[in-house]
Write an enzyme that holds these catalytic residues in place. Structure first.
Site, PDB file in Angstrom:
ATOM      1  N   LEU A 265      -8.266  -0.471   7.194  1.00 36.72           N
ATOM      2  CA  LEU A 265      -6.886  -0.033   7.334  1.00 36.72           C
ATOM      3  C   LEU A 265      -6.279   0.185   5.938  1.00 36.72           C
ATOM      4  CD1 LEU A 265      -5.777  -2.815  10.063  1.00 36.72           C
ATOM      5  CD2 LEU A 265      -6.891  -0.558  10.279  1.00 36.72           C
TER       6      LEU A 265
ATOM      7  N   ASN B 200     -14.809  -7.809   6.275  1.00 41.78           N
ATOM      8  CA  ASN B 200     -14.622  -8.654   4.736  1.00 41.78           C
ATOM      9  C   ASN B 200     -13.482  -8.893   4.286  1.00 41.78           C
ATOM     10  OD1 ASN B 200     -13.666  -5.866   4.554  1.00 41.78           O
ATOM     11  ND2 ASN B 200     -13.695  -5.560   2.417  1.00 41.78           N
ATOM     12  N   GLU B 201     -12.328  -9.302   5.506  1.00 45.09           N
ATOM     13  CA  GLU B 201     -11.194  -9.668   5.558  1.00 45.09           C
ATOM     14  C   GLU B 201     -10.871 -10.871   4.466  1.00 45.09           C
ATOM     15  OE1 GLU B 201     -12.227  -8.233   8.049  1.00 45.09           O
ATOM     16  OE2 GLU B 201     -10.657  -6.750   8.981  1.00 45.09           O
TER      17      GLU B 201
ATOM     18  N   GLY C 299     -11.376  -2.399   9.080  1.00 41.28           N
ATOM     19  CA  GLY C 299     -10.828  -1.743  10.100  1.00 41.28           C
ATOM     20  C   GLY C 299     -11.756  -0.632  10.442  1.00 41.28           C
TER      21      GLY C 299
HETATM   22  C1  LIG Z   1      -3.339 -12.380  11.317  1.00 48.34           C
HETATM   23  C2  LIG Z   1      -2.990 -11.338  10.313  1.00 48.34           C
HETATM   24  C3  LIG Z   1      -4.363 -10.440  10.309  1.00 48.34           C
HETATM   25  C4  LIG Z   1      -4.122  -9.609   9.258  1.00 48.34           C
HETATM   26  C5  LIG Z   1      -5.529  -8.516   9.429  1.00 48.34           C
HETATM   27  C6  LIG Z   1      -5.593  -7.127   8.490  1.00 48.34           C
HETATM   28  C7  LIG Z   1      -6.669  -6.557   8.683  1.00 48.34           C
HETATM   29  C8  LIG Z   1      -7.100  -5.665   7.947  1.00 48.34           C
HETATM   30  C9  LIG Z   1      -8.238  -4.860   8.070  1.00 48.34           C
HETATM   31  C10 LIG Z   1      -8.657  -3.986   7.034  1.00 48.34           C
HETATM   32  O1  LIG Z   1      -8.982  -2.972   7.381  1.00 48.34           O
HETATM   33  S1  LIG Z   1      -8.194  -4.222   5.392  1.00 48.34           S
HETATM   34  C11 LIG Z   1      -8.833  -3.083   4.398  1.00 48.34           C
HETATM   35  C12 LIG Z   1     -10.302  -3.459   4.139  1.00 48.34           C
HETATM   36  N1  LIG Z   1     -10.979  -2.274   3.079  1.00 48.34           N
HETATM   37  C13 LIG Z   1     -11.587  -2.745   2.369  1.00 48.34           C
HETATM   38  O2  LIG Z   1     -11.626  -3.838   1.573  1.00 48.34           O
HETATM   39  C14 LIG Z   1     -12.007  -1.371   1.466  1.00 48.34           C
HETATM   40  C15 LIG Z   1     -11.494  -1.091  -0.037  1.00 48.34           C
HETATM   41  N2  LIG Z   1     -11.997   0.201  -0.539  1.00 48.34           N
HETATM   42  C16 LIG Z   1     -13.084   0.176  -1.185  1.00 48.34           C
HETATM   43  O3  LIG Z   1     -14.056  -0.773  -1.192  1.00 48.34           O
HETATM   44  C17 LIG Z   1     -13.763   1.234  -1.814  1.00 48.34           C
HETATM   45  O4  LIG Z   1     -12.447   2.294  -1.745  1.00 48.34           O
HETATM   46  C18 LIG Z   1     -14.659   2.224  -0.766  1.00 48.34           C
HETATM   47  C19 LIG Z   1     -14.248   2.424   0.680  1.00 48.34           C
HETATM   48  C20 LIG Z   1     -16.208   1.466  -0.999  1.00 48.34           C
HETATM   49  C21 LIG Z   1     -14.940   3.749  -1.303  1.00 48.34           C
HETATM   50  O5  LIG Z   1     -15.155   3.779  -2.753  1.00 48.34           O
HETATM   51  P1  LIG Z   1     -14.713   4.704  -3.397  1.00 48.34           P
HETATM   52  O6  LIG Z   1     -15.230   4.670  -4.846  1.00 48.34           O
HETATM   53  O7  LIG Z   1     -15.066   6.144  -2.631  1.00 48.34           O
HETATM   54  O8  LIG Z   1     -13.032   5.202  -3.443  1.00 48.34           O
HETATM   55  P2  LIG Z   1     -12.212   4.442  -4.228  1.00 48.34           P
HETATM   56  O9  LIG Z   1     -12.079   5.174  -5.660  1.00 48.34           O
HETATM   57  O10 LIG Z   1     -12.581   2.899  -4.518  1.00 48.34           O
HETATM   58  O11 LIG Z   1     -10.824   4.429  -3.590  1.00 48.34           O
HETATM   59  C22 LIG Z   1     -10.119   5.702  -3.683  1.00 48.34           C
HETATM   60  C23 LIG Z   1      -8.402   5.560  -3.571  1.00 48.34           C
HETATM   61  O12 LIG Z   1      -8.203   4.623  -2.311  1.00 48.34           O
HETATM   62  C24 LIG Z   1      -7.787   3.651  -2.411  1.00 48.34           C
HETATM   63  N3  LIG Z   1      -8.369   2.693  -1.528  1.00 48.34           N
HETATM   64  C25 LIG Z   1      -9.356   2.239  -1.008  1.00 48.34           C
HETATM   65  N4  LIG Z   1      -9.376   1.452   0.081  1.00 48.34           N
HETATM   66  C26 LIG Z   1      -8.172   1.480   0.427  1.00 48.34           C
HETATM   67  C27 LIG Z   1      -7.482   0.965   1.537  1.00 48.34           C
HETATM   68  N5  LIG Z   1      -8.393   0.310   2.420  1.00 48.34           N
HETATM   69  N6  LIG Z   1      -6.121   0.948   1.816  1.00 48.34           N
HETATM   70  C28 LIG Z   1      -5.458   1.709   0.668  1.00 48.34           C
HETATM   71  N7  LIG Z   1      -6.004   2.292  -0.278  1.00 48.34           N
HETATM   72  C29 LIG Z   1      -7.303   2.124  -0.354  1.00 48.34           C
HETATM   73  C30 LIG Z   1      -8.248   3.136  -3.704  1.00 48.34           C
HETATM   74  O13 LIG Z   1      -7.157   2.200  -4.289  1.00 48.34           O
HETATM   75  C31 LIG Z   1      -8.131   4.590  -4.433  1.00 48.34           C
HETATM   76  O14 LIG Z   1      -6.661   4.721  -4.804  1.00 48.34           O
HETATM   77  P3  LIG Z   1      -6.246   5.578  -5.799  1.00 48.34           P
HETATM   78  O15 LIG Z   1      -4.607   5.508  -5.795  1.00 48.34           O
HETATM   79  O16 LIG Z   1      -6.683   6.795  -5.736  1.00 48.34           O
HETATM   80  O17 LIG Z   1      -6.545   5.141  -7.154  1.00 48.34           O
END
Ligand SMILES: CCCCCC/C=C/CC(=O)SCCNC(=O)CCNC(=O)[C@H](O)C(C)(C)COP(=O)(O)OP(=O)(O)OC[C@H]1O[C@@H](n2cnc3c(N)ncnc32)[C@H](O)[C@@H]1OP(=O)(O)O
Length: 266
Positions: A72, A141-142, A117
């Site tokens: 997400l 991994n939340e 997500g």
């Molecule tokens: C009762 C309450 C319930 C609450 C439940 C809420 C549920 C949430 C579910 C979720 O999905 S939370 C999101 C979890 N995701 C992650 O932890 C993934 C984080 N990202 C990464 O680990 C890495 O980005 C990657 C996927 C392994 C890819 O690596 P890569 O080196 O190719 O990319 P980056 O250079 O790291 O990222 C590029 C760019 O994107 C931004 N970013 C990455 N992930 C997210 C994200 N999930 N949301 C928003 N932005 C994200 C990152 O910060 C970079 O941004 P920039 O501005 O270009 O620097």
């Protein structure tokens, strides 16, 4: 994610798009449909980063994006107002329900990282094929973000890998590398990167060989109770999400996590 009907019929007015969404764009980017303002026409969707198609509309495996879905969009959960969070969470619920309950055969061709997500959308598919690359981790991994997976994420996890494995993986926020994901049953096949799409299509053919009505009724029978649990509590789940995400401590955790991601990039 390949939607069988769309593939078989050759993009019948579907929403296939050429661009690759940025990381973290579920739900609005993952299926390339703004589910907050438009009905989600899952029955005619291609994956937005479909790797190109040949003249028959079949996929060609020239593109390996490294990220299946970063989950997400955390920027949708940070620094916004309660009305925004409520609308966003409703869209996340809708995306999952429609994917999970789709009568189509859905095969996830996972050719990149697949956290949170991203994993939940892959779990909503009928079958998962993961590229054998040690960087392509999958799981919920939340907790590492300082948040908790909602009960319906947990339910989907338990349905797939069982209670004990879910309990452990959820608390640790564990992201499984391919070999472990296969071992625990989180994915159905791990194959070399250049065989992900062909394997997914073979799987698709296998599932499509079963009479549609029988397969669909069986799928519904297996999934209905899990989906109904969310359907019965949709509003409460939204309220819970909003009050949780609005907490100062949670906002702080998410901001710290996002900052770390950005720094890691630099
Ligand atoms: C009762 C309450 C319930 C609450 C439940 C809420 C549920 C949430 C579910 C979720 O999905 S939370 C999101 C979890 N995701 C992650 O932890 C993934 C984080 N990202 C990464 O680990 C890495 O980005 C990657 C996927 C392994 C890819 O690596 P890569 O080196 O190719 O990319 P980056 O250079 O790291 O990222 C590029 C760019 O994107 C931004 N970013 C990455 N992930 C997210 C994200 N999930 N949301 C928003 N932005 C994200 C990152 O910060 C970079 O941004 P920039 O501005 O270009 O620097």
């Amino acid at each position: 994610v390949w939607a069988a009907k769309a593939w078989r019929e050759g993009d019948p007015g579907g929403t296939r798009a050429g661009r690759r969404p940025r990381a973290g764009s579920v739900p609005t980017g993952f299926l390339d449909v703004d589910v907050t303002s438009a009905p989600l026409a899952l029955e005619c969707l291609y994956t937005p980063w479909a790797p190109g198609t040949d003249s028959d509309g079949a996929p060609t495996p020239q593109d390996c994006p490294r990220v299946f879905s970063a989950g997400l969009d955390l920027t949708e959960m940070c620094g916004r107002n309660p009305a925004h969070y409520a609308e966003y969470w409703k869209a996340v619920q809708e995306l999952w329900l429609r994917t999970y309950l789709s009568s189509l055969v859905l095969v996830a061709a996972i050719n990149g990282a697949c956290p949170a997500g991203g994993c939940i959308i892959a779990l909503a598919c009928d079958c998962r094929v993961l590229a054998d690359n040690p960087k392509y981790h999958i799981g919920l991994n939340e907790t590492l973000l300082g948040i908790t997976a909602p009960f319906w994420f947990k339910d989907a996890y338990v349905n797939t890998i069982g209670h004990r494995a879910s309990e452990q993986a959820l608390q640790l926020g564990y992201l499984f590398p391919p070999s472990e994901a296969l071992q625990v049953g989180l994915v159905d096949q791990v194959v070399p990167e250049d065989q992900v799409l062909s394997t997914a299509l073979s799987e698709m053919a296998r599932w499509l060989a079963v009479p549609d009505h029988a397969r669909q009724l069986t799928k519904n029978m297996m999934r209905k109770a899990t989906a109904d649990r969310l359907l019965r509590q949709r509003d409460a789940d939204i309220q819970n999400f909003v009050s949780f995400i609005c907490r100062d401590s949670i906002q702080k955790s998410l901001q710290v996590y996002l900052e770390k991601l950005r720094q890691r990039k630099g």
